[in-house]
Design a protein around this motif. Structure first.
Motif, PDB file in Angstrom:
ATOM      1  N   ALA A   3       0.988  -1.361   0.045  1.00  0.00           N
ATOM      2  CA  ALA A   3       0.123   0.085   0.126  1.00  0.00           C
ATOM      3  C   ALA A   3       0.921   1.146   0.059  1.00  0.00           C
ATOM      4  N   SER A  21      -3.672   1.608 -12.053  1.00  0.00           N
ATOM      5  CA  SER A  21      -3.725   1.793 -10.851  1.00  0.00           C
ATOM      6  C   SER A  21      -5.061   1.572 -10.325  1.00  0.00           C
ATOM      7  N   ARG A  23      -7.696   1.035  -7.114  1.00  0.00           N
ATOM      8  CA  ARG A  23      -8.094   1.221  -5.590  1.00  0.00           C
ATOM      9  C   ARG A  23      -9.321   1.135  -5.243  1.00  0.00           C
ATOM     10  N   GLN A  43      -6.348  -3.185  -4.049  1.00  0.00           N
ATOM     11  CA  GLN A  43      -5.476  -2.292  -4.411  1.00  0.00           C
ATOM     12  C   GLN A  43      -4.258  -2.973  -5.138  1.00  0.00           C
ATOM     13  N   GLY A  82     -14.930   1.540  -5.797  1.00  0.00           N
ATOM     14  CA  GLY A  82     -13.359   1.493  -6.230  1.00  0.00           C
ATOM     15  C   GLY A  82     -13.170   2.093  -7.729  1.00  0.00           C
TER      16      GLY A  82
END
Length: 573
Positions: A3, A21, A23, A43, A82
């Protein structure tokens, strides 16, 4: 990446390098039992030129994550939270028309099974040109030339001629190369490789992985590798994320993960990987779980042990060839030799591993012994099972021999009738081959066998699709054992299973051999399984056995060049 590493990727320099990316990604799937979380707050970040491996057992959410990235979730699935950023753009906010340009254009994907991913009614050239027309400026003759260039780049010989061939005209490894050419035709910035080498032999696997690495260096492409093969991960990945029940439980650089895994689940998985050093030891002692201690040998096994060293299966100069037909009248003009003079012996309670590349004749040898080849096959040589001629038996003699030799296929899903309940599947073989047993006796025997292979009591009333891959393989093993065979042919029985389920199946096979004295002819390309399970090895090449010997000798001091080539291609932990 950790993280913290994901947070660091927000710096201007890293932001320019970050291709993908993700998340807080969460995915829910609706089922009869209600909603369940398939992916939970995931993630990760993948940078340009980097290979990021997503590993875990079947059902942990790896492939669901890949489908979510491409917005190709099944109707029952939906992204509930997300963001997914590709080059800074949030894919969750794109309209579907724009996503079509992303799929195949900016994100390419290689699926596990190319045979089901390629269109059987279109030539492979048409399928690659289709990708080029959708995502690049190539058209007409230029598109054809570019497609042929990609075929050559991925190692397809004679690309101009093979351009017009259909998928069924290619081997498994070649079909995977065609899939790679399609996935890379538009030169995407991200390639998702979902179990790209699971069903391939070690030499083809090594070629595919080397090919991906070469193209990655050329294009600077990011790769998200989804796999359950930890040895492959160690050899090709930069970072690894371990998933369990929809969550990432550990994310590390590859060197750190394998040198000092932190999560107990990571330790369990690594302990479950079979190898020579673990022979005779439990692979599931780390928590993946043996339900009961191994049983003592049965009276049947003890009786067979008295004759240990006496071959129960003898194969002498076995040959299989297929006629070549040509002309309008399909006259025979030649023949193709698939198996050429194969000889070996197998004793009770022994495991002989039959190794070799795809197409070398391993499965054809097994099918010849089981009398499962089609009518065009020309079988020669001699084989005897417990002293009885196997290749010439007919009628009642053949049925009696079939009781003594059974097979477990690679894919239990395709070898179990989907329209029959498991109880019917198991009873069918016993009723046909053991007519001396009454119905109640057969049911009692089948129930006992299901308990022996670790399946729940309600298994008999359920259909094959209601079980996991590992459970279906246990059903296939139970079906083969129901008639109490002396020889069990195992044709790649663990190649599609994740490491923990594989460990359970291997321990089950070990226990059953100890209890019943069964002889195994084990066909596989997984050298870890060979090291753990086999007593002797026979290496096949171009239809012939080129080397044979006890496991330690063949692996420790291989004599034939083909054996050395196979061993050199094996990825190691």
């Amino acid at each position: 990446m950790t993280a913290e590493a994901i947070g660091a990727s927000n710096s201007p320099d890293n932001a320019r390098r970050t291709v993908l990316s993700v998340r807080g990604l969460s995915v829910q799937v609706a089922s009869d039992a209600g909603l369940f979380d398939a992916v939970k707050s995931l993630q990760l970040a993948v940078e340009r030129g980097q290979t990021f491996a997503l590993v875990g057992e079947s059902g942990c959410g790896k492939s669901m994550t890949a489908l979510a990235l491409l917005r190709l979730l099944p109707e029952a699935g939906q992204i509930t939270a997300g963001e997914i950023r590709l080059g800074g753009e949030d894919l969750n906010r794109l309209p579907e028309a724009h996503m079509r340009a992303v799929r195949g254009g900016q994100i390419g994907i290689i699926f596990q099974e190319p045979a089901t991913s390629l269109n059987p009614v279109l030539t492979i050239g048409q399928q690659i040109v289709e990708t080029l027309a959708a995502h690049t400026s190539y058209r007409g003759a230029a598109a054809t030339k570019r497609a042929q260039w990609w075929l050559a780049r991925v190692g397809i010989p004679e690309p101009e001629r093979r351009f017009n061939d259909y998928p069924f005209q290619f081997s498994g490894g070649q079909k995977q190369r065609v899939m790679i050419a399609m996935a890379l035709a538009a030169e995407p910035s991200l390639l998702i490789a979902d179990e790209p080498t699971t069903a391939l032999d070690v030499t083809v696997q090594a070629q595919i992985l080397d090919l991906l690495a070469d193209i990655q260096r050329e294009l600077g492409m990011a790769i998200l590798l989804i796999t359950h093969d930890l040895a492959v991960v160690k050899n090709v990945a930069d970072y690894v994320a371990l998933m369990r029940a929809g969550e990432i439980v550990e994310t590390r650089d590859v060197a750190g993960f394998f040198a000092a895994p932190r999560h107990p689940y990571a330790l369990e998985l690594l302990a479950a990987v079979p190898n020579l050093a673990k022979r005779g030891q439990s692979l599931t002692a780390g928590g993946l779980g043996r339900s009961e201690p191994p049983r003592e040998p049965s009276a049947h096994a003890a009786a067979m042990a008295l004759g240990a060293g006496t071959p129960i299966l003898r194969v002498d100069h076995l040959s299989v060839r297929y006629p070549i037909r040509s002309g309008m009248l399909h006259r025979v003009t030649g023949s193709t030799q698939i198996v050429d003079g194969v000889s070996f012996e197998l004793c009770a309670g022994e495991t002989l591993a039959l190794l070799g590349e795809s197409g070398c004749g391993k499965t054809t040898t097994a099918k010849a012994l089981l009398r499962l080849l089609d009518k065009d096959a020309r079988v020669g040589g001699h084989a005897s099972l417990d002293g009885a001629a196997l290749l010439s038996a007919r009628g009642g003699r053949l049925r009696r021999l079939r009781r003594k030799i059974q097979i477990v296929f690679q894919d239990p899903y395709s070898s179990l009738d989907p329209r029959m309940r498991v109880g019917e599947i198991l009873d069918e073989g016993v009723a046909a081959l053991r007519p001396d047993r009454t119905g109640p006796a057969r049911i009692a025997s089948v129930r006992s066998l299901l308990d022996r292979v670790g399946l729940p009591k309600n298994t008999l009333d359920r259909y094959p699709h209601e079980f996991s891959g590992g459970q279906r393989q246990r059903i296939a093993i139970a079906r083969a054992l129901a008639v109490e065979p002396a020889v069990l042919v195992c044709d790649e029985p663990t190649s599609a299973l994740d490491v923990s389920v594989q460990a359970q199946i291997l321990e089950l096979l070990n226990d059953l051999q100890r209890e019943y004295g069964i002889a195994y002819l084990f066909i596989t390309h997984n050298f870890g399984v060979v090291e753990y399970l086999s007593h002797r090895i026979a290496v096949m090449h171009e239809g012939k056995i080129v080397e044979t010997g006890d496991t330690e000798s063949v692996l420790g001091a291989p004599q034939h060049a083909q054996t050395r080539r196979l061993l050199a291609a094996v990825p190691r932990l």
